[in-house]
Structure formats: structure tokens, C-alpha cells
Scaffold this active site. Structure first.
Site, PDB file in Angstrom:
ATOM      1  N   THR C  52      -3.609  19.811 -10.083  1.00 29.96           N
ATOM      2  CA  THR C  52      -2.175  19.574  -9.879  1.00 29.96           C
ATOM      3  C   THR C  52      -1.834  19.894  -8.425  1.00 29.96           C
ATOM      4  O   THR C  52      -2.397  20.826  -7.840  1.00 29.96           O
ATOM      5  CB  THR C  52      -1.301  20.437 -10.818  1.00 29.96           C
ATOM      6  OG1 THR C  52      -1.346  21.803 -10.380  1.00 29.96           O
ATOM      7  CG2 THR C  52      -1.774  20.366 -12.256  1.00 29.96           C
ATOM      8  N   GLU C  53      -0.919  19.132  -7.830  1.00 30.87           N
ATOM      9  CA  GLU C  53      -0.590  19.309  -6.409  1.00 30.87           C
ATOM     10  C   GLU C  53      -0.184  20.732  -6.070  1.00 30.87           C
ATOM     11  O   GLU C  53      -0.385  21.202  -4.962  1.00 30.87           O
ATOM     12  CB  GLU C  53       0.599  18.443  -5.980  1.00 30.87           C
ATOM     13  CG  GLU C  53       0.446  16.974  -6.133  1.00 30.87           C
ATOM     14  CD  GLU C  53       1.059  16.521  -7.437  1.00 30.87           C
ATOM     15  OE1 GLU C  53       0.471  16.792  -8.500  1.00 30.87           O
ATOM     16  OE2 GLU C  53       2.123  15.885  -7.379  1.00 30.87           O
TER      17      GLU C  53
END
Lengths: 228, 229, 228, 229
Positions: C52-53
Site C-alpha cells: 500500500t502506498e
């Protein structure tokens, strides 16, 4: 010419003088050679945090038993003091280039009166490489040069212009030699202190650069003090 | 190609078989610290040549990857400092070795740019020096910067402390240095470690290098420096 | 026009189809909306590592008890699987931009036949910001688009040229809708699969873009499978 | 001026007194995670205005630094995403707020460049889009990159996990996000933490942010989100 001084005394004197330059809390990076000795003379009421390019923040003196997992940039074993930490090289140079290091102390081959520094190569000789020096002099808030006043052959090292390849332009703020202390502000070299065994005329004789003289010109600080 | 989820734990000799003549190899370490000594010794042993060596320094002629230079396996060095290895300077002066010197902070940023997909970075380091030669100088808000370009390699040999079987890594002391950044900047990455733990044994908050960057693990061997770092 | 499908069925079908695209060991970043559902359908013999970013590598399903110290990029609680770790944003995007993420699955407002993607803003409406989408589509090795075939008003989303502001040019490699799967290779859109309840003519009617048709054109994979 | 070796542990109200009208403030966090909620609430309470807010997003209008926007204390936002806070879009449309949007990977690199003394970075992100407008495009080896410039602020408010009295910091879970990078890019840096330990209680290998970057510490307060992150 000033009277010649014992080489070890010269080294310790320069280190002792520079050790007076720091404020409580300063983050300082010391180069190899004379700069390394500076840490021995920090006044007891001044807490300096020593940083090394290879990633120690809060480096302490060499340990009793060497462990190569804790070394300085010159390869010498060190300890990490309580409250110190280790950083990777990108953050280490982020600290250096980003202005998070208050001062660096480095040796010099030549310094110009405008603060140019040459300390990484002599053409025609083996090229060692600049290591972290170019980043340190560009990034540290204050660049302090620890150097003998002249070369072993007696040639001036504080010059109008450097003749050797530069490490950086216009970065040096203070120069301490065995005979004198100079500041460089706004491209202007100024003699601040001279050692007890020398005179202004003698300093002029061994300094090629043009410089102004502080008024009052005082005796070099800390030359004969005991090791802290 | 996706990397394996569970990383193979190889012998050093097996691990360096991925390095073929003419390849570029990026090797961790700073002076004595953080060199993957076991992997480097295996590479020396393999005799593979015509290598481009990307490393902070070339150590000493009888230490770590300094031996690769002394052994004539290297055609080009990209480094920030080579003064401690007499062979590097000698071979360079004799025209047997190509040498590209970078300021150390630039060196690490170039590797990071290579690993992080950046096209380059602007640094004030080296402006007005020979480092500027042949490079684009950009002026931003009245201050000059050099445009420095990314560095990558075919293979990275790095040194970490603990690994888990998924290749997650921690580092110890000043052995950390360039290793975490170098892990991002090669097509194939081998990590030499003190020990390999089971999956889940490392605290996810304390992992420095995610295992998704790693291809293979090697447990450090019994040589003099590997034992001391 | 193909027969209209139930909205939830559409979402699940697209997610189920895309979940077949991964290889063992793939590192995958899922966008919000339909892409989030993809993780429910990964085949059991394929281990996918979800990134996930905001800094989770090895993200797992939502926990029983939510803890905001473990969230995904959309703000939803997640778990970290054994062997996962947390990274700061600079490394997170280093992984993304540096080609260390094998695939990203994102929604779309429009996709062009040459792989241009528009999925971040509609002029004249409130500007949400591109978040990490522009980095994901430029950096991930494979950009997969999960989208309904047309807008709710029935307008084509797969176009000759995007009319909305672009997220990036020429980056999309695969498009999965409720009715069809297209690949884009070397700037050329190709229809690979069509859903059982539609025909090639119907696909042409709701697709503005020019495309070639795979031979053989097969039935969309996994449409009626059970949830893995 | 050197920072203090032993960092003051302040109340949130005291700590945010360093923020004056018109200043730029960089604030950690991503969506709900890693926002220094206690510090931000104190800044909302102070009412100081005309701020430039540099943060990944503007949270929600009643959450974290989203309240600064809703409260009219912000004249300019630099962020990657503002869609979850209705007030940000509304004030922007009404011409009451300046808005600079950056792709998220560019956003973090710009802050890092500001903190690391780089003049900028080249990224492929945004090429061929509106992000390119007004920026220098450089072509390196046939590929286009945008030159993106550094971001810094007067003050940074960040969220960490544990601190020692020298300001060394660790992080927990996805609260880490932008916080370690933001700690490098402001003149004055305040860290909100779960607890403050004595010097030497943190393992030097596990410290993520060196204390030399930090000016003051604040222990998290008792509000809803501070307790949940």
C-alpha cells in the site's frame, strides 16, 4: 620565519584551538589527520555530537576491544555513546548536505583568501578520490580548516588563489594553524589570533594570501592548555 | 519476473554464479565495514572478469572487493574513494582500469535514483570543481547545482545482519552504510547475513529492507573479516 | 447493448477476473473501489504480496478489531501478514517508481486505445488530487484497469482518445470490465475475452476505441466461479 | 544555532507557540494514520492563521489538520490528495484557498530534497499530464522527466512512536508514512510521541530518526484519534 615547532605539538595545538569553537549541542564531523584529535579537547561543559559519514551519529572514543561493526569513516574503531544511532549513507549525507551538521573540521592542501579549498588531489600523483569531503564542505554550516601553516617544504598553503584542483569554492569559514587563526567572511580573510612565539611580520612572510588584521589582534587561544 | 516469496539460502559459490563476465556489480561496504566478505571472496574465487565494480571504495588490495581489483577482474570502478587500495591507483595510471570518481553523497543519491526510478538529482556538491566537467549545471533560485544521473547494476551483493526467509533484512552498527540503498538498485540482489530466521520472527517495525527487493540469502562464512563484521 | 448486470455482480466479476492475472511472488498494489476486491479472489496456490502506498508491504485482510495504526491507503484498517513490514513514504514510492511493484490495479474514468489513462479528475468538479495514482501507473511493471465498461449514463469509457485530464500516457496493459478483457501492447488495443451474456457486436457498440480481436476470442475467464 | 542535546518535553500548547501567522507548516500523516493529533488540535486551538500547510492530504474536515482548513487558518495547501475534506475543495473553488497538488511520490521526494540539501529531482511521474505545466522537462537517455523542486517549511509537526530525551525516534505501523522525511525539512521540528524514554533506552540500530533533527517533544494527549493512532 617563525621558529619551527615539534610536529606532535603542532598537531595537538591546532586540535586544541579548534576544540574551543563549538557550542553545546553542535553536531560536528571530523576529517582524518589533525581533525580527528579535536575530539580529545572539547571543554567539559560543551556537549558535541560527533557524526561520521559512514553512519554513526553520537560517536565516542575508541573501545577497549575493537569491533569492526563500529568504525569511523577512516576505518578506526569507535563506540556509540548513549543516545547515539546508526544511519544509512543516504541519510548520513542528507544530514551533511541538508545543513544538519553544524561544523566540519578538515585538513587542507591549500586554502584561498576567498575560502576556496583544495584538499583532495594532487595532479600527477595517485588519485585517492574525494570521499565525502566535497559534500561536507558544501553542506556543513561551518567549515573549519586544521592545517599546518606551510607545507613540509615551507611553501605557503594559505594563498591568493588555489593552484590545486578545488574541493569547493568559497566555503571555508575558519583556518587554524600552529601559528595563527584566520576567519573568512564575505570573501575576506582576516587574521584573528597569532601564536605567542611568532609576530605579524613572520605570519605575513609565510602567508601568500592578502588578509586584514583584527583589532585587537590577540594571542592564539588555548595553545598551552592541558588536555581536557 | 516476480522474485520468489521464500528466498533460497545458497552457498556463496552458488550465489555468485549469477555474475557473468562483463556484468556490473554493486557491492556494499565502507572501508572495513559492511562488506559482504563471504560473497566477495567467492567472486574472487570464481575468477569472473571484465566487471564494472560500483562500490564506495575499493577497500585494501588484500581485503574484500579490493581483491577483485588486485586480481584483475575489474575493468571499471565507480567509487568515491580508492586511495587505500594501491592496485586501483596503479592499474588506473597504467591504463588498465577505468575509474569514475563521485563525491560520496552524490554516489549514494545516484544509486538511490537508480533504485527509486528517478531520472537524476540536483546537488550543489562538486560545483566549481572538476566533478562539474561534462555535466549539466542548472541554476535554481540563483544557486548552481549539478545534474547527477542514476546508477544501477546487474547484481548487488550486500551485507545485512538478520534476515527472515522472505528476505526481510535488518542491519547492525556502521555495517549499514550503503547496503539498504544498494538493495534497491540491481536486477538481482544477494544479501549476506549473520543468520536467517523464520518468517514472522522479525518485528515488521524494525525491518529496514523489505524482502521483496531480495533474490537470495547467504549466511556469512568463516573468513577473518566476515567473522569480525 | 449487452444485458444490464447487477452492480455488485459487476464489481465481483471484474475483481475475480483480475485476480487470475498474478504469478506467485508478485508484489501488487490495489487502488480503491473495485480493485480492493481483487484480494478476495487470489487463487490459493498463488502468493501475492500486497503493498500500500502509505507504507505496508505484505498487507492482509481487515482485522477483527480495528487499530488505526495499521491502515491502507484508503484509510481502511488492515493487518500485516507474517513476513510483512512497514516502510516510510519515500521508500514506498521508491518501490513503486523503481519498478519493484509487479502490478497495480486501478479504476478508470477513461482509457484510450493507446493505453492513456484518465482517472483522477473531472474539470469543473471538486479536484480530489492524484494521490499516488500517477506514480503507480508510471512505476508499476503492469497497469491493470478494473472498470465498468461504460459510465452510469452509458457513455463509453474505452475511447480513441481520452477527453479528461490524463493520469499518464501509454501505461495501461490490461483492461477488465464486466463484459470484456482487453490487452494493450505496443499501443494496440486487442479484445481477448468476452462475457457469456454478450456478443462481439454488442462490445463494439459500447466501446468507442478501435480494437483488434484475438483469434480465438474466448469466453471471459472466471466469471461464474465461486469466491476463492 | 545548534539544537539542544536534551530536548524539552512540552505541552502541545507550548510547542505550537513557535508557529506564527503566515508561516509554513509541514504536518505528518496519511489519511487517519500518523497525524500528530495533539499538536494539530493545539494549533487549531491557537487560531493562528495565514498558514501554508504542507501535508499529504487534508484529512477530513473534522479530523486532524483537516480542522485547520475548515477553521480558515490555512491560505495555501500543498498536498497530493484533498478529496476527503469537503472544505478544502469548497474554499479552493471559492478562491479562498490556494492549492498546489503534487503526485504523492513527487511530494515526498520534494520534501526529502528540501531536507537533504538537493536542488531538485527528476521524476517520470506526471509527464504528459497537467502536472507538467510550468515545469522544466529534461530528456535523459531518450526518456522524459519533470524537474521537481524542493519543499521546506518553517515548522514540522510529526508523529512518532517512542522518543528518548535526545529526540531519537522510532515509528509504529503505518503511522510512519511521511514523518521520518518531514523531520528533515523544517527549521523547527516538534515530534508527538507515545512515550519519552531515558537516553540510552532505545537500541541505536532501531532508531529511525536521529535526535539531532528534533527540537521538542510532546507526549500524545487524550483525544479520540490520538488515542487510536
Amino acid at each position: 620565519m617563525p621558529i619551527e615547532l615539534n610536529e606532535e605539538m603542532v598537531r595537538q595545538r591546532i586540535a586544541r584551538r579548534i576544540a574551543r569553537e563549538f557550542h553545546d549541542g553542535d553536531v560536528v564531523n571530523l576529517g582524518i589527520g589533525i581533525p580527528t584529535l579535536v575530539s580529545d579537547y572539547i571543554p567539559e561543559d560543551v556537549r558535541v555530537i560527533f557524526q561520521t559519514e559512514n553512519g554513526a551519529v553520537g560517536a565516542g572514543p575508541a573501545p577497549d576491544k575493537s569491533d569492526l561493526r563500529f568504525i569511523g569513516a577512516g576505518g578506526r574503531p569507535l563506540t556509540i555513546l548513549p543516545g547515539g544511532c546508526f544511519v544509512a549513507s543516504d541519510l548520513s549525507f542528507g544530514l551533511i548536505r541538508g545543513g544538519h551538521v553544524d561544523a566540519t573540521v578538515l585538513g587542507a592542501l591549500q586554502v584561498s583568501q576567498e575560502g576556496d579549498l583544495a584538499n583532495w588531489m594532487v595532479p600527477g600523483k595517485i588519485v585517492p578520490g574525494m570521499g565525502g569531503a566535497m559534500d561536507l564542505v558544501v553542506g556543513a554550516r561551518r567549515v573549519i580548516i586544521a592545517t599546518t601553516h606551510t607545507t613540509k617544504k615551507g611553501e605557503a598553503k594559505i594563498l591568493r588563489k588555489c593552484t590545486l584542483p578545488l574541493t569547493a569554492k568559497g566555503v571555508v569559514k575558519l583556518i587554524a594553524t600552529e601559528y595563527a587563526v584566520f576567519s573568512i567572511e564575505k570573501g575576506q580573510l582576516k587574521l584573528l589570533e597569532i601564536a605567542p612565539e611568532t609576530t605579524l611580520d613572520e605570519i605575513r612572510a609565510i602567508t601568500e594570501a592578502d588578509f586584514t588584521v583584527a583589532d585587537p589582534l590577540i594571542t592564539m587561544q588555548g595553545t598551552e592548555e592541558e588536555k581536557a | 519476473m516476480a522474485k520468489k516469496v521464500i528466498k533460497p539460502v545458497l552457498s556463496a559459490a552458488e550465489a555468485v554464479k549469477c555474475i557473468k563476465p562483463g556484468m556490473s556489480v554493486i557491492i556494499g561496504g565502507f572501508n572495513y565495514g559492511g562488506i559482504p566478505y563471504t560473497l566477495v571472496d567467492a567472486l574472487v574465487e570464481s575468477g569472473v572478469g571484465e566487471l564494472t565494480l560500483i562500490a564506495n571504495d575499493t577497500a585494501y588490495e588484500d581485503v574484500g572487493h579490493g581483491k577483485l581489483v588486485a586480481n584483475g577482474q575489474v575493468k571499471k570502478v565507480v567509487a568515491s574513494h580508492v586511495g587505500l587500495n594501491k592496485k586501483t591507483g596503479q592499474f588506473y595510471m597504467e591504463g588498465k582500469l577505468e575509474l569514475e570518481l563521485c563525491p560520496q553523497g552524490t554516489f549514494v543519491e545516484r544509486i538511490r535514483a537508480g533504485g527509486f526510478g528517478l531520472g537524476g538529482i540536483l546537488t550543489p556538491t562538486g560545483v566549481g570543481t572538476v566533478v562539474e566537467e561534462g555535466k549539466q549545471v542548472l541554476e535554481i533560485d540563483g544557486k548552481k547545482y549539478l545534474l547527477e544521473l542514476p546508477l544501477r547494476a546487474n547484481v548487488a551483493l550486500i551485507r545485512a545482519y538478520q534476515a527472515d526467509r522472505m528476505g526481510n533484512l535488518t542491519y547492525f552498527g556502521t555495517n549499514r552504510n550503503f547496503n539498504p540503498i544498494m538493495a534497491t538498485a540491481a536486477d538481482y540482489v544477494v544479501a549476506e547475513v549473520d543468520s536467517v530466521l523464520e518468517v514472522g520472527e522479525l518485528d515488521p517495525n524494525e525491518i529496514v529492507t523489505p524482502g521483496i527487493l531480495i533474490d537470495a540469502l547467504v549466511v556469512k562464512g568463516d573468513n577473518y573479516y566476515a567473522n569480525r563484521t
